[in-house]
Scaffold this active site. Sequence first.
Site, mmCIF file in Angstrom:
data_model
loop_
_atom_site.group_PDB
_atom_site.id
_atom_site.type_symbol
_atom_site.label_atom_id
_atom_site.label_comp_id
_atom_site.label_asym_id
_atom_site.label_seq_id
_atom_site.Cartn_x
_atom_site.Cartn_y
_atom_site.Cartn_z
ATOM 1 N N ASP A 178 0.845 -1.196 0.000
ATOM 2 C CA ASP A 178 0.000 0.000 0.000
ATOM 3 C C ASP A 178 0.883 1.249 0.000
ATOM 4 O OD1 ASP A 178 -2.350 1.380 -0.007
ATOM 5 O OD2 ASP A 178 -2.823 1.059 2.110
ATOM 6 N N ASN A 224 -11.314 -2.623 -4.920
ATOM 7 C CA ASN A 224 -10.590 -1.616 -5.712
ATOM 8 C C ASN A 224 -11.325 -1.230 -7.003
ATOM 9 O OD1 ASN A 224 -7.306 -2.825 -4.709
ATOM 10 N ND2 ASN A 224 -8.391 -1.014 -3.989
HETATM 11 C C1 IPE Z 1 -5.475 -2.739 0.037
HETATM 12 O O1 IPE Z 1 -5.120 -1.440 -0.265
HETATM 13 C C2 IPE Z 1 -5.640 -3.508 -1.237
HETATM 14 C C3 IPE Z 1 -4.400 -3.753 -1.960
HETATM 15 C C4 IPE Z 1 -3.200 -3.504 -1.522
HETATM 16 C C5 IPE Z 1 -4.581 -4.323 -3.256
HETATM 17 P P1 IPE Z 1 -6.233 -0.288 -0.359
HETATM 18 O O2 IPE Z 1 -5.494 0.989 -0.558
HETATM 19 O O3 IPE Z 1 -7.243 -0.639 -1.372
HETATM 20 O O4 IPE Z 1 -6.898 -0.415 1.079
HETATM 21 P P2 IPE Z 1 -7.757 0.611 1.921
HETATM 22 O O5 IPE Z 1 -8.867 1.100 1.035
HETATM 23 O O6 IPE Z 1 -6.847 1.732 2.314
HETATM 24 O O7 IPE Z 1 -8.228 -0.181 3.097
HETATM 25 C C1 IPE Z 2 -1.563 0.190 -3.369
HETATM 26 O O1 IPE Z 2 -1.383 1.551 -3.498
HETATM 27 C C2 IPE Z 2 -1.827 -0.478 -4.680
HETATM 28 C C3 IPE Z 2 -3.239 -0.800 -4.916
HETATM 29 C C4 IPE Z 2 -4.180 -0.870 -4.031
HETATM 30 C C5 IPE Z 2 -3.610 -1.066 -6.306
HETATM 31 P P1 IPE Z 2 -2.597 2.581 -3.415
HETATM 32 O O2 IPE Z 2 -3.046 2.878 -4.804
HETATM 33 O O3 IPE Z 2 -3.651 2.082 -2.516
HETATM 34 O O4 IPE Z 2 -1.872 3.833 -2.814
HETATM 35 P P2 IPE Z 2 -2.447 4.870 -1.751
HETATM 36 O O5 IPE Z 2 -2.987 4.085 -0.600
HETATM 37 O O6 IPE Z 2 -3.511 5.642 -2.454
HETATM 38 O O7 IPE Z 2 -1.274 5.707 -1.374
HETATM 39 MG MG MG Z 3 -4.093 2.349 -0.541
#
Ligand code: IPE
Ligand code: IPE
Ligand code: MG
Length: 228
Positions: free
Chosen positions: A12, A60
Amino acid sequence: MSIPTHVAVILDGNGRWAAQRGQARIKGHKAGVRAVEAILDEASDLGIQHLSLYAFSTENWKRPAFEVTALMALLRMYLRMFVPKLLAKGTRFHHLGSVEGLPAGVVSDLHWLEAKTAHGTGMTFHLAVNYGSRLEIAQAAARCVADGLRPDQVDEAALQARLWTAGVPDVDLLIRTSGEHRISNFLLWQAAYAELHLTDILWPDFGPAQLREALADFGARERRFGGL
Ligand code: IPE
Ligand code: IPE
Ligand code: MG
């Protein structure tokens, strides 16, 4: 260093990494894939047997369509680029998640890579794409019904055998980057007794040194599994 059998990572912070640099979120995702590449190498060199990475959750899909499309395109591109590395290390690839709702091209690439690496004898790399733990457990329950099990036959082993991770040992160490302290629907069943390693590092900055740090943290834990 004590090496866990199964390490799972909620990667993340790609978007925040890009924002800190005044860049578009997709640049963060690209940097995130490079981090995945380095971690794959390190994990396999360290002798980890199962590495599960959370790349795209069933939640997502709520993101803007252009980000979802870009993520799917990136996934396809990099899956192909990873092939020589996976074959060289004898790493087996396994898709964790539902194929329903995924673009047909992504599904065929995931299956192609599974077939191409099926004979590897090294680490198994589980990539969670369109993964949601609640969906996985609900589908396992539905399969118990479809398989004609009687209520008294629906036990932990029956459900476990019908999860997408059937045959894979439970998660020993669950890592989450970017300072968030939540599980976000990842491996709820499999991580029931996992040790948690939470770090503020954003995923694109998580490298081999950070993985070794997480393993050292894991090595210092006393696991009791409910016993004394
Ligand atoms: C968790 O990350 C899902 C993945 C790493 C694929 P998110 O960024 O989607 O999670 P939340 O929404 O902050 O819980
Ligand atoms: C994690 O990075 C990757 C996916 C969930 C696809 P994020 O896209 O969630 O990055 P942040 O949380 O917005 O920084
Ligand atoms: Mg995230």
